[in-house]
Structures are given as structure tokens and as C-alpha cells.
Design a protein around this motif. Sequence first.
Motif, PDB file in Angstrom:
ATOM      1  N   LEU A 109      30.640 -46.242  -5.873  1.00  0.00           N
ATOM      2  CA  LEU A 109      29.331 -45.598  -5.977  1.00  0.00           C
ATOM      3  C   LEU A 109      29.290 -44.477  -7.011  1.00  0.00           C
ATOM      4  CD1 LEU A 109      28.548 -45.405  -2.143  1.00  0.00           C
ATOM      5  CD2 LEU A 109      27.975 -47.219  -3.763  1.00  0.00           C
ATOM      6  N   ILE A 110      30.381 -44.277  -7.728  1.00  0.00           N
ATOM      7  CA  ILE A 110      30.442 -43.236  -8.760  1.00  0.00           C
ATOM      8  C   ILE A 110      30.796 -43.892 -10.086  1.00  0.00           C
ATOM      9  CG2 ILE A 110      31.541 -41.091  -9.490  1.00  0.00           C
ATOM     10  CD1 ILE A 110      32.289 -40.578  -6.594  1.00  0.00           C
ATOM     11  N   THR A 111      30.015 -43.611 -11.127  1.00  0.00           N
ATOM     12  CA  THR A 111      30.270 -44.178 -12.453  1.00  0.00           C
ATOM     13  C   THR A 111      30.404 -43.063 -13.485  1.00  0.00           C
ATOM     14  OG1 THR A 111      28.986 -46.145 -11.859  1.00  0.00           O
ATOM     15  CG2 THR A 111      29.461 -45.804 -14.191  1.00  0.00           C
ATOM     16  N   PRO A 112      31.562 -42.978 -14.142  1.00  0.00           N
ATOM     17  CA  PRO A 112      32.770 -43.763 -13.880  1.00  0.00           C
ATOM     18  C   PRO A 112      33.511 -43.230 -12.660  1.00  0.00           C
ATOM     19  CG  PRO A 112      33.206 -42.209 -15.634  1.00  0.00           C
ATOM     20  CD  PRO A 112      31.749 -42.051 -15.286  1.00  0.00           C
ATOM     21  N   ALA A 113      34.250 -44.082 -11.991  1.00  0.00           N
ATOM     22  CA  ALA A 113      35.007 -43.657 -10.814  1.00  0.00           C
ATOM     23  C   ALA A 113      36.083 -42.656 -11.237  1.00  0.00           C
ATOM     24  CB  ALA A 113      35.655 -44.857 -10.143  1.00  0.00           C
ATOM     25  N   PRO A 114      36.234 -41.554 -10.505  1.00  0.00           N
ATOM     26  CA  PRO A 114      37.203 -40.523 -10.898  1.00  0.00           C
ATOM     27  C   PRO A 114      38.658 -40.890 -10.598  1.00  0.00           C
ATOM     28  CG  PRO A 114      36.127 -39.901  -8.858  1.00  0.00           C
ATOM     29  CD  PRO A 114      35.452 -41.156  -9.328  1.00  0.00           C
ATOM     30  N   TYR A 115      38.881 -41.990  -9.901  1.00  0.00           N
ATOM     31  CA  TYR A 115      40.239 -42.437  -9.569  1.00  0.00           C
ATOM     32  C   TYR A 115      40.158 -43.885  -9.104  1.00  0.00           C
ATOM     33  CZ  TYR A 115      38.257 -41.150  -5.041  1.00  0.00           C
ATOM     34  OH  TYR A 115      37.417 -41.037  -3.957  1.00  0.00           O
TER      35      TYR A 115
END
Length: 328
Positions: A109-115
Motif C-alpha cells: 500500500l506504499i509506493t515505493p515500498a520502503p522495504y
Amino acid sequence: MSVAWKRRQFLGAIGATMACIAGTSWAATTNWPTKPIKLVVTFPPGGSSDIVARLLAPKLGQVLGQPIVIENKPGAGSSIGASLVAHSAADGYTLLVSNSAALSIAPHLITPAPYHPVNSFQHLGYIGAVPTVFVVHPSVPANTFAELVQWIRAQKQPVAFGSGGAASVGHLVGEQFAQTLGLPMMHVPYRGAGPMRSDLISGQILLAIDALPQNIPLAQSGRLKVLAVTSSQRTASAPDVPSIAELGYPELAGDNFVGISAPAGLSGAISARITDAVRQACSDPQVHQALLQQGFALQNLDAQRFTQMVQTQFQTWGPIARRTGAVI
């Protein structure tokens, strides 16, 4: 001075340097830990991850010989705390209470994914999983799951449901519940299950999808009503509560796993010590019994099987998270 002699001097210096580095690395590994270890919880106090951390910390500290310092780092669907650990030094002094929200849901759900849930971590010690429950305030005229559905349909406005936070298991189960049954519902994200539960008890919200453990005593005292548990079968800690699968909705089943993970790149020796310490802590009779009483389904998975489980759950929750339209 001959070229051959200079070459021997150069190679000797390189060898001495490498030996020094290796010796330093070996000493750091064999002496570990020499200072307190930070255990990062991705939720505020009061949630399942926090409960696990506070039950395990004293025993882990005893086994490892250093204090375990718990740090609650909530926010952004548990990604703040998980990202902090993922980008920490891989020296064994910063660990994560890993969970489904942080590793299986938030990266979608996060772009870009932090990890990355697998590549950014070493998953060292699986502890167990805890199902969520559909829980309502006593004023809601529903004593069964079917009656809850009927009550939601009869409301003139969308029914608000609380969860421990955006992108939590409770959030996704609630969204999927609304979509599957075509129910008018509205998600109310909280900064942790503790504040959400306080509002539910006081009647500020009337419905929540929350972790099972903390709701058992509240249901027993009549302060809340637990109508269904989101698992494939009933749980030993709440045998009178029907499972969502037996009620005809197996697609709504969802457990929240909890484990101990570290940043990727941790040495094998330190990894093995942490894995063994987690196993010893979970095997302690008092800790083991306390986890069972909290509703955890305990399982002894080695690091490889734990990692495989994280990968599988990440892949499973992905399409569900995107289909619900949940955002962080």
C-alpha cells in the motif's frame, strides 16, 4: 629493493589488514551482546505485538545477558517501525517484533515500498498467530454474526468500524467483510488497538475488528460482545465463539502472526543466538502459558520456515489489500 620483495611486502600488509578485520569481526560476534538490545514494536502499547514484546523481553534479556529495551514506533500501517529496523545496522542490537501489518500488508500500500518483507530482513524467531474478532458494544442489538449483518443493513448511514490502524489485519478484514456482503460500512483507523478499544467500550464506536486476546476478558465481563473469530476453526481460548469459516465465510479468515526479525545481513552466529533465545523464551512455562491465555496459537517454526511463511502471507494479502482500496 627488488620488485618481488615489494610485492611480498604489499601482500603481507594486505594479509595483516584482512586478519585484523576478521579478528575484529570474530570478536564482535563472539562477544555479542555487550550493550542493551532494542526491540521495536510497530504499534502503541496495548496491542498484540506490544503484549508479546513485554512478555518475552525479560526472558530474552536473561538468556542473552543484556537488557531488552522496548521502543514503540507506530504509524503508517506499521511501516515506520519496520522501516527503522530494516535500515538499521545489522549488528543484532536492533530487532523487530514483526507482524502481518508491517510485513504482509503495508508494503503493498506504499509506493515505493520502503522495504521488502523478505529481502530487507532476517526472520529469526516465529512466536505465533492471533486471530481477530468481530466485536460490538453491548448496545448493538445483535448477539450473533447473522444478526450483526442484519443490523448493519438496517442502518440509514454507513456503520463505522474501528481497527488498530490503517493497513492492519482488522482494517483489511473489515473492508473485505463489507465488500463480500455488500454492506454500507466506513473504516475508522486508530493509532493502535488500545485507543480504539477505549472508544468501543465507551460507545464512541459500536463495531470493531480487533485482536482476540484483549477482548476475551471484556466479553466475559459483559463490557463487549464478541460475535465471530476470523479463523478457520474455533480457538481454545474462546471455544464458544464461532469461527468465520463455520459461519460460511472462509474468505474472511485472517490471522496476525508475530515474530522476531532483524535487519538483513546479520551474521550467522548472532542470528543463531537470537533464534535460540526466542525459542527458550517461548518455552519458558510462564511465558508459554501467558501467550496461550492471550489467545495465541503457538508454533515452533525454524528460521527458514518462518521466512517462507512471511513470503507466502505477503503474496496472499497483496491482492486482498489492493482490492479493498485501502491506503496508508
